[in-house]
Design an enzyme around this catalytic site. Structure first.
Site, PDB file in Angstrom:
ATOM      1  N   ASP A 275      37.927 -82.579 -67.841  1.00 52.93           N
ATOM      2  CA  ASP A 275      37.283 -81.422 -68.473  1.00 52.93           C
ATOM      3  C   ASP A 275      36.034 -81.025 -67.706  1.00 52.93           C
ATOM      4  O   ASP A 275      35.542 -81.758 -66.843  1.00 52.93           O
ATOM      5  CB  ASP A 275      36.986 -81.702 -69.948  1.00 52.93           C
ATOM      6  CG  ASP A 275      36.093 -82.904 -70.132  1.00 52.93           C
ATOM      7  OD1 ASP A 275      34.960 -82.875 -69.621  1.00 52.93           O
ATOM      8  OD2 ASP A 275      36.533 -83.892 -70.750  1.00 52.93           O
ATOM      9  N   VAL A 276      35.533 -79.890 -68.011  1.00 51.60           N
ATOM     10  CA  VAL A 276      34.458 -79.294 -67.228  1.00 51.60           C
ATOM     11  C   VAL A 276      33.201 -80.163 -67.216  1.00 51.60           C
ATOM     12  O   VAL A 276      32.421 -80.142 -66.241  1.00 51.60           O
ATOM     13  CB  VAL A 276      34.146 -77.872 -67.759  1.00 51.60           C
ATOM     14  CG1 VAL A 276      33.580 -77.938 -69.181  1.00 51.60           C
ATOM     15  CG2 VAL A 276      33.209 -77.113 -66.837  1.00 51.60           C
TER      16      VAL A 276
END
Length: 410
Positions: A275-276
Site C-alpha cells: 500500500d501507499v
C-alpha cells in the site's frame, strides 16, 4: 598216450568252469603232459600242489577279476563245440543294444538342451513383456534439473506457438488483461486478418502481428528481475502515474536502446502490491508467470515485516496478534510475532512473518489487537532480504541466486 588224451578230452567236455580246451586244475595251473602220463599210469599217488607264488607282473584287472568263460556254439556240421568268442548274432545284438543306448542318451541330452533353450526363451519373453508393460504404463512427468528447465524456458519455450494475449503482454504492448480487451475490440491483426480470440496460437518469429496498425517486433525482450526499496507515498501501479514504483525505472528505460539495441522495451510491473504508506522490498519484473507464482497466496512464500507501533505493546497484544484474524472471510494466522529491541521508548517495533499475502494483512493483524501502526516496512521475501545498502527509491537487478532465494523459505 591215447588214454591220457582221452582223459583230457573227457575232463574238458564235462567240466563247466574251464576257460580253455586244455586241462586246468581248480587252483588254476595247467597239468604238464608228463604228469598226465604219470597220473594215468599211477592213480594211487596223492599229489598236492602248493599255492603258486605271486607273479612279479601284475595281471590286468579284467583277467584277475573275471575269468574267461567259453561259449558253446554249434559248428557247420551241426555239432556243439567250445569257442572263446561269442557267436556273431550275440555280437550283433550287443552292438544294437549299445547303439540304442547311445541313441537314447543323445535324445536325453537334446531334450535337456531344448528344455534349457525353452526356459531361456521363456525368461527372455517374460522380461520383454515386463519391459513393454513398464513402457506402456503411464509414467509421471519427467524430472529435470533447474538449469535444464531454465534453459528450456529461455531458449525453447519462448519459440513455441503461444496464446496471442500472452505474446502481446510479453512483447510489452500492455498487460494480459488489457491485451485481451484490444483483441476483443478488433484492434489486433494476425497475418493480415483481424483476430478476436485471445487463445489463438501464434509464433511471434513467423507470424506478422499488428496492434493499432503498429507491427510488434519479432523479438521479445529478455526476462528482467529487480529489487526495489519502495519509498513511502508510491503506489504499485503499471500506469503512467508520476509516483508509481515503475516510474522509478524511467531513466533506465530511456537508455534501453543503448543497453539492448534491437530489442523492444520491456513492460515492467510489480510482483504483488504494497500500500501507499508501506515501504521496503518490492519486486519488479516483466515475467508474468514468475510474478503470479510468487504473489499468489498458494505459493506460501514467507514475507517478513517490521512494524513500528505508536505506544507500548504488552503480552496480551502479542497473543492477540498471534491468534490471527479473518481477512476477506479467510482466517490468517502469522508465522511469527516477535518484539525487537527498543530504540525509542515512545515507539515499539515488532517483527511479523506471514505467508498468506492477503491485502493489508499485517495492518489488519495489528489493528485487530487494538494497536496503531505508525510505520510498516517489508524487509524480506522468501530467503531474499532487502540489501542494507540499497537506498530508498533505488533498485538493483537480481542474479539467478537471488531469484531462487525469492521462491524459498527459511
Amino acid at each position: 598216450m591215447a588214454l591220457a588224451n582221452a582223459a583230457t578230452a573227457a575232463a574238458v567236455s564235462f567240466h563247466p568252469l574251464l576257460s580253455r580246451p586244455s586241462c586246468v586244475l581248480r587252483i588254476g595251473r595247467r597239468l604238464p603232459p608228463l604228469l598226465l602220463r604219470a597220473t594215468s599210469s599211477a592213480p594211487d599217488f596223492n599229489i598236492t600242489f602248493a599255492e603258486p607264488a605271486p607273479s612279479k607282473k601284475a595281471s590286468s584287472p579284467a583277467t584277475s577279476a573275471q575269468p574267461l568263460v567259453p561259449w558253446i556254439v554249434r559248428g557247420e556240421d551241426g555239432k556243439p563245440r567250445l569257442s572263446t568268442s561269442p557267436p556273431p548274432e550275440v555280437l550283433q545284438a550287443i552292438a544294437l543294444a549299445e547303439a540304442e543306448a547311445k541313441k537314447a542318451a543323445r535324445k536325453e541330452s537334446l531334450k535337456g538342451q531344448k528344455g534349457a533353450v525353452a526356459a531361456a526363451t521363456a525368461a527372455a519373453s517374460s522380461a520383454s513383456v515386463k519391459a513393454k508393460e513398464r513402457k506402456a504404463a503411464p509414467a509421471g512427468p519427467p524430472k529435470f534439473s533447474k538449469a535444464a528447465r531454465r534453459f528450456y524456458n529461455e531458449n525453447i519455450k519462448e519459440t513455441e506457438p503461444q496464446r496471442l494475449a500472452k505474446v502481446l503482454a510479453a512483447a510489452g504492448v500492455a498487460s494480459r488483461r488489457t491485451s485481451e480487451e484490444l483483441i476483443f475490440q478488433g484492434k489486433v491483426t494476425v497475418n493480415g486478418s483481424v483476430c478476436t480470440s485471445p487463445q489463438t496460437k501464434v509464433d511471434i518469429a513467423k507470424d506478422s502481428i499488428y496492434v493499432n496498425g503498429n507491427r510488434i517486433s519479432k523479438k521479445l525482450p529478455p526476462k528482467l528481475y529487480f529489487a526495489v526499496n519502495k519509498p513511502k507515498g508510491y503506489i504499485c501501479s503499471c500506469g503512467e502515474e508520476s509516483k508509481s514504483v515503475v516510474s522509478l525505472f524511467s531513466d533506465y528505460l530511456k537508455g534501453w536502446n543503448k543497453i539492448q539495441p534491437g530489442l523492444p522495451k520491456p513492460r515492467l510491473f510489480t510482483v504483488g502490491r504494497l500500500d501507499v504508506a508501506t515501504t521496503g522490498l518490492i519486486i519488479v519484473t516483466n515475467d508474468g508467470e514468475f510474478a503470479q507464482k510468487l504473489a499468489h497466496p498458494s505459493s506460501n512464500v514467507k514475507k517478513e515485516y517490521v512494524v513500528t507501533i505508536d505506544g507500548a505493546v504488552h503480552k496480551k497484544h502479542l497473543i492477540a496478534i498471534s491468534e490471527g484474524t479473518k481477512i476477506d472471510g479467510v482466517m490468517c494466522v502469522p508465522d511469527l510475532v516477535e518484539p525487537l529491541a527498543e530504540t525509542d521508548t515512545r515507539k515499539t517495533r515488532l517483527k511479523i512473518v506471514v505467508h498468506e499475502g492477503r491485502n493489508h494483512e499485517v495492518r489488519e493483524l495489528v489493528q485487530n489487537a487494538g494497536l496503531k501502526v505508525y510505520a510498516l516496512k517489508r524487509v524480506r521475501v522468501g530467503r531474499f532480504r532487502l540489501p542494507a545498502d540499497l537506498g530508498i527509491g533505488k533498485f538493483v537487478e537480481l542474479k539467478q541466486a537471488d531469484i531462487k532465494a525469492l521462491e524459498g523459505n527459511n
